[in-house]
Design a protein around this motif. Structure first.
Motif, PDB file in Angstrom:
ATOM      1  N   GLY A  25      -8.657  14.866 -14.641  1.00 14.28           N
ATOM      2  CA  GLY A  25      -9.877  14.974 -13.841  1.00 14.28           C
ATOM      3  C   GLY A  25     -10.388  13.701 -13.196  1.00 14.28           C
ATOM      4  N   CYS A  26      -9.702  12.573 -13.385  1.00 19.05           N
ATOM      5  CA  CYS A  26     -10.183  11.326 -12.767  1.00 19.05           C
ATOM      6  C   CYS A  26      -9.767  11.247 -11.302  1.00 19.05           C
ATOM      7  CB  CYS A  26      -9.605  10.113 -13.485  1.00 19.05           C
ATOM      8  SG  CYS A  26     -10.027  10.019 -15.212  1.00 19.05           S
ATOM      9  N   GLN A  27     -10.582  10.562 -10.534  1.00 18.17           N
ATOM     10  CA  GLN A  27     -10.208  10.208  -9.160  1.00 18.17           C
ATOM     11  C   GLN A  27      -9.424   8.914  -9.268  1.00 18.17           C
ATOM     12  OE1 GLN A  27     -10.720  11.680  -6.250  1.00 18.17           O
ATOM     13  NE2 GLN A  27     -11.903  13.371  -7.096  1.00 18.17           N
ATOM     14  N   VAL A  28      -8.231   8.862  -8.692  1.00 18.63           N
ATOM     15  CA  VAL A  28      -7.393   7.686  -8.893  1.00 18.63           C
ATOM     16  C   VAL A  28      -7.002   7.021  -7.577  1.00 18.63           C
ATOM     17  CG1 VAL A  28      -5.266   6.827  -9.959  1.00 18.63           C
ATOM     18  CG2 VAL A  28      -6.406   8.813 -10.944  1.00 18.63           C
ATOM     19  N   THR A  29      -7.123   5.706  -7.544  1.00 17.34           N
ATOM     20  CA  THR A  29      -6.619   4.934  -6.406  1.00 17.34           C
ATOM     21  C   THR A  29      -5.435   4.116  -6.901  1.00 17.34           C
ATOM     22  OG1 THR A  29      -8.808   4.792  -5.424  1.00 17.34           O
ATOM     23  CG2 THR A  29      -7.210   3.135  -4.718  1.00 17.34           C
ATOM     24  N   ILE A  30      -4.282   4.287  -6.273  1.00 14.87           N
ATOM     25  CA  ILE A  30      -3.129   3.449  -6.645  1.00 14.87           C
ATOM     26  C   ILE A  30      -2.924   2.421  -5.547  1.00 14.87           C
ATOM     27  CG2 ILE A  30      -0.699   3.346  -7.288  1.00 14.87           C
ATOM     28  CD1 ILE A  30      -0.614   6.165  -7.899  1.00 14.87           C
ATOM     29  N   VAL A  31      -2.901   1.153  -5.965  1.00 11.04           N
ATOM     30  CA  VAL A  31      -2.670   0.079  -4.999  1.00 11.04           C
ATOM     31  C   VAL A  31      -1.319  -0.568  -5.286  1.00 11.04           C
ATOM     32  CG1 VAL A  31      -3.610  -2.042  -3.993  1.00 11.04           C
ATOM     33  CG2 VAL A  31      -5.147  -0.424  -5.122  1.00 11.04           C
ATOM     34  N   ASP A  32      -0.551  -0.788  -4.234  1.00 13.07           N
ATOM     35  CA  ASP A  32       0.689  -1.556  -4.386  1.00 13.07           C
ATOM     36  C   ASP A  32       0.843  -2.393  -3.133  1.00 13.07           C
ATOM     37  OD1 ASP A  32       3.442  -0.970  -6.353  1.00 13.07           O
ATOM     38  OD2 ASP A  32       3.657  -2.240  -4.562  1.00 13.07           O
ATOM     39  N   SER A  33       1.396  -3.597  -3.297  1.00 11.78           N
ATOM     40  CA  SER A  33       1.568  -4.445  -2.117  1.00 11.78           C
ATOM     41  C   SER A  33       2.720  -3.944  -1.248  1.00 11.78           C
ATOM     42  CB  SER A  33       1.809  -5.895  -2.560  1.00 11.78           C
ATOM     43  OG  SER A  33       2.738  -5.920  -3.612  1.00 11.78           O
ATOM     44  N   SER A  34       3.548  -3.085  -1.824  1.00 12.21           N
ATOM     45  CA  SER A  34       4.699  -2.581  -1.060  1.00 12.21           C
ATOM     46  C   SER A  34       4.482  -1.134  -0.609  1.00 12.21           C
ATOM     47  CB  SER A  34       5.951  -2.708  -1.944  1.00 12.21           C
ATOM     48  OG  SER A  34       6.829  -1.651  -1.736  1.00 12.21           O
ATOM     49  N   GLN A  35       4.519  -0.921   0.712  1.00  7.44           N
ATOM     50  CA  GLN A  35       4.345   0.423   1.268  1.00  7.44           C
ATOM     51  C   GLN A  35       5.472   1.372   0.800  1.00  7.44           C
ATOM     52  OE1 GLN A  35       1.641   1.523   3.013  1.00  7.44           O
ATOM     53  NE2 GLN A  35       2.595   3.570   3.006  1.00  7.44           N
ATOM     54  N   PRO A  36       6.756   0.911   0.820  1.00 18.27           N
ATOM     55  CA  PRO A  36       7.814   1.799   0.319  1.00 18.27           C
ATOM     56  C   PRO A  36       7.594   2.207  -1.145  1.00 18.27           C
ATOM     57  CG  PRO A  36       8.784  -0.090   1.462  1.00 18.27           C
ATOM     58  CD  PRO A  36       7.310  -0.335   1.404  1.00 18.27           C
ATOM     59  N   ALA A  37       7.047   1.289  -1.966  1.00 14.39           N
ATOM     60  CA  ALA A  37       6.788   1.643  -3.376  1.00 14.39           C
ATOM     61  C   ALA A  37       5.756   2.756  -3.453  1.00 14.39           C
ATOM     62  CB  ALA A  37       6.310   0.416  -4.153  1.00 14.39           C
ATOM     63  N   ILE A  70      -5.493  11.810  -6.107  1.00 12.60           N
ATOM     64  CA  ILE A  70      -4.865  10.479  -6.047  1.00 12.60           C
ATOM     65  C   ILE A  70      -4.795   9.970  -4.607  1.00 12.60           C
ATOM     66  CG2 ILE A  70      -2.865   9.079  -6.716  1.00 12.60           C
ATOM     67  CD1 ILE A  70      -2.134  11.122  -8.761  1.00 12.60           C
ATOM     68  N   HIS A  71      -5.135   8.696  -4.470  1.00 10.09           N
ATOM     69  CA  HIS A  71      -5.107   8.074  -3.155  1.00 10.09           C
ATOM     70  C   HIS A  71      -4.201   6.842  -3.244  1.00 10.09           C
ATOM     71  CE1 HIS A  71      -6.487   6.133   0.439  1.00 10.09           C
ATOM     72  NE2 HIS A  71      -7.093   5.164  -0.222  1.00 10.09           N
ATOM     73  N   TRP A  72      -3.212   6.759  -2.365  1.00  7.19           N
ATOM     74  CA  TRP A  72      -2.272   5.638  -2.394  1.00  7.19           C
ATOM     75  C   TRP A  72      -2.622   4.644  -1.292  1.00  7.19           C
ATOM     76  CZ3 TRP A  72      -0.819  10.523  -3.879  1.00  7.19           C
ATOM     77  CH2 TRP A  72      -0.009  10.650  -5.012  1.00  7.19           C
ATOM     78  N   THR A  73      -2.693   3.365  -1.610  1.00  5.01           N
ATOM     79  CA  THR A  73      -3.076   2.391  -0.583  1.00  5.01           C
ATOM     80  C   THR A  73      -2.489   0.993  -0.843  1.00  5.01           C
ATOM     81  OG1 THR A  73      -4.968   1.315   0.496  1.00  5.01           O
ATOM     82  CG2 THR A  73      -5.240   1.845  -1.809  1.00  5.01           C
ATOM     83  N   THR A  74      -2.399   0.203   0.218  1.00  6.54           N
ATOM     84  CA  THR A  74      -1.977  -1.195   0.045  1.00  6.54           C
ATOM     85  C   THR A  74      -3.213  -2.114  -0.010  1.00  6.54           C
ATOM     86  OG1 THR A  74      -1.805  -1.400   2.435  1.00  6.54           O
ATOM     87  CG2 THR A  74       0.263  -1.031   1.249  1.00  6.54           C
ATOM     88  N   LYS A  75      -4.381  -1.537   0.194  1.00  4.72           N
ATOM     89  CA  LYS A  75      -5.591  -2.381   0.307  1.00  4.72           C
ATOM     90  C   LYS A  75      -6.307  -2.559  -1.027  1.00  4.72           C
ATOM     91  CE  LYS A  75      -6.497  -0.927   5.036  1.00  4.72           C
ATOM     92  NZ  LYS A  75      -6.323   0.546   5.174  1.00  4.72           N
ATOM     93  N   MET A  76      -6.289  -3.795  -1.512  1.00  7.04           N
ATOM     94  CA  MET A  76      -6.914  -4.092  -2.796  1.00  7.04           C
ATOM     95  C   MET A  76      -8.413  -3.805  -2.809  1.00  7.04           C
ATOM     96  SD  MET A  76      -5.442  -5.057  -5.559  1.00  7.04           S
ATOM     97  CE  MET A  76      -6.569  -6.075  -6.472  1.00  7.04           C
ATOM     98  N   ASP A  77      -9.084  -4.021  -1.656  1.00  8.48           N
ATOM     99  CA  ASP A  77     -10.546  -3.870  -1.699  1.00  8.48           C
ATOM    100  C   ASP A  77     -10.987  -2.419  -1.933  1.00  8.48           C
ATOM    101  OD1 ASP A  77      -9.910  -2.942   0.771  1.00  8.48           O
ATOM    102  OD2 ASP A  77     -10.979  -4.503   1.896  1.00  8.48           O
ATOM    103  N   GLU A  78     -10.039  -1.491  -1.905  1.00  9.22           N
ATOM    104  CA  GLU A  78     -10.410  -0.094  -2.183  1.00  9.22           C
ATOM    105  C   GLU A  78     -10.681   0.165  -3.668  1.00  9.22           C
ATOM    106  OE1 GLU A  78      -8.606   3.092  -0.102  1.00  9.22           O
ATOM    107  OE2 GLU A  78      -7.953   1.800   1.541  1.00  9.22           O
ATOM    108  N   ILE A  79     -10.478  -0.858  -4.506  1.00  6.51           N
ATOM    109  CA  ILE A  79     -10.756  -0.659  -5.937  1.00  6.51           C
ATOM    110  C   ILE A  79     -12.227  -0.943  -6.271  1.00  6.51           C
ATOM    111  CG2 ILE A  79      -8.391  -1.359  -6.534  1.00  6.51           C
ATOM    112  CD1 ILE A  79      -9.602  -3.934  -7.801  1.00  6.51           C
ATOM    113  N   SER A  80     -12.990  -1.384  -5.275  1.00  9.68           N
ATOM    114  CA  SER A  80     -14.318  -1.940  -5.561  1.00  9.68           C
ATOM    115  C   SER A  80     -15.279  -1.008  -6.305  1.00  9.68           C
ATOM    116  CB  SER A  80     -14.966  -2.463  -4.286  1.00  9.68           C
ATOM    117  OG  SER A  80     -15.077  -1.399  -3.392  1.00  9.68           O
TER     118      SER A  80
END
Ligand code: NAI
Length: 386
Positions: A25-37, A70-80
């Motif tokens: 039930g959690c809303q999850v943001t996954i951040v990775d510096s690599s778009q292919p990952a 789940i939301h996938w992103t390369t942008k670190m500031d989305e964890i705020s």
């Protein structure tokens, strides 16, 4: 827990953690510096969820809502806005420290910051941060959705209330949660070392081959996999670095010394299943050796490895790395041991592993067989662990 969870690192562990959090039930943001990952993580999760639907474990609607959370992103500031961030990037102290500094600058003061490190010191990672009370280790096992165990690792500065909040939330995710001191290998990766290293020693001495040692541990110990098939499954590079991390972290305690055989296999690229060959051959028409099913030999191998495993578990208790119950739970739920090692010590009597260790020490002169002071004490006092 915390409804807004961020996971940094979309690799094997990060993707698994995200799946479990979103399934609960959690809303999850996954951040990775690599778009292919990130793309790989997303497509893998889709196929895992499809399989779960096919097997009837979840329905189509549940699968859709897990994905939608789940939301996938390369942008670190989305964890705020996160309530908790779990870091699962590459196992490198400096890179993790840089990330923790960055995370600290992005989130609020009440956001929990956790690392999934398996071999680095949590307090060293936290040392670069200003606010250390909300930092802890949260060590999941691979594959995260299937392995029940999570080792939670507070540092000296972690807030106790936050720690227990995290523990109960993880339990709410269906996890079996134990608390470990911030020491090399925590519980499982430390206590399990002899399963591999003593098996390698037995092979080195020419007492038995890989297949026979594996057979002995399954036949007489009830282990699901033998040490060599398990090392091949884990990967000989991964297993070697876990051994080396514990050896280095314990100031070269001889009980954790890596085997030269393991290093040789790693250097030669014989990594196990993932490379097609390790201790065994996994190619299509490979013929692997049959075990020598000599009962006396098998029992001898099992007794010897069990004595070292019990010694490692007893010593972890002696060093206050965790409680008796947490040590046993960690081994049964983290590496599927058929029984907790301290319970096992009680069942066979602590005298049996102690005698075995003394005999091995006398024969070899090798300090890897030095008994834990607590094991000696139990025998002298005639006590048990439970
Ligand atoms: P992995 O190599 O599969 O994934 C790591 C991901 O982190 C990659 O996608 C990479 O692009 C990303 N990454 C690297 N640096 C980054 C940065 N600065 N910012 C954002 N993303 C970054 O690694 P794996 O196996 O998932 O391991 C992750 C962590 O979990 C490590 O600390 C490892 O020791 C630990 N761990 C691993 C286990 C395993 O069995 N694989 C078990 C338990 C813990």
């Amino acid at each position: 827990m915390s409804q807004l969870i961020s996971v940094i690192g979309a690799g094997t562990m990060g993707s698994g953690i995200a799946q479990v959090a979103a399934s609960n039930g959690c809303q999850v943001t996954i951040v990775d510096s690599s778009q292919p990952a990130l793309e790989n993580s997303k497509s893998k999760l889709k196929s895992i969820l499809n399989r779960l639907v096919e097997k009837g474990k979840i329905n189509e609607e549940q699968s859709k809502s897990i994905l939608a959370r789940i939301h996938w992103t390369t942008k670190m500031d989305e964890i705020s806005n996160s309530n908790m961030v779990i870091e699962a990037i590459v196992e490198n102290l400096e890179i993790k420290q840089n990330l923790f500094s960055e995370m600290e600058s992005l989130v609020s003061d009440i956001c929990i910051l956790a690392t999934n490190t398996s071999s680095l010191s949590v307090s060293k990672i936290a040392s670069v941060c200003k606010l250390k009370s909300r930092i802890m280790g949260v060590h999941f096992f691979n594959p995260v959705p299937l392995m029940k165990l999570v080792e939670v690792i507070p540092t000296e500065e972690t807030d106790k209330k936050l720690l227990s909040e995290v523990k109960s939330s993880l339990e709410g995710w269906g996890k079996s949660v134990v608390t470990a001191k911030d020491t090399p290998g925590f519980i499982v990766n430390r206590v399990a070392r002899p399963f591999y290293s003593e098996a390698l020693k037995i092979y080195e001495e020419g007492l038995a081959d890989f297949a026979t040692i594996d057979w002995a541990m399954k036949e007489f110990g009830g282990f699901r996999m033998g040490p060599f098939e398990l090392m091949d499954y884990i990967g000989n590079d991964v297993n070697y670095s876990a051994t080396k991390a514990v050896y280095d972290g314990t100031n070269h305690d001889p009980r954790y010394k890596p085997s030269p055989i393991q290093k040789k296999l790693m250097d030669e690229g014989l990594l196990g299943r993932k490379s097609g060959k390790g201790y065994f051959d996994y190619s299509e028409n490979a013929v692997n050796p049959e075990p020598n099913k000599n009962e006396k030999l098998g029992q001898q191998i099992f007794n010897r490895i069990l004595a070292l495993l019990i010694n490692a578990a007893v010593d972890a208790l002696h060093l206050n790395i965790a409680t008796r119950d947490d040590i046993d739970t960690a081994m049964t739920t983290g590496v599927n041991y058929p029984k907790g090692l301290l319970k096992w010590a009680d069942d066979i009597g602590p005298n049996s592993p102690l005698e075995q260790l003394k005999e091995l020490h006398t024969q070899s002169g090798n300090d890897r067989y030095i008994a834990s002071p607590l094991l000696i004490k139990k025998v002298e006092e005639g006590g048990t662990f439970y």
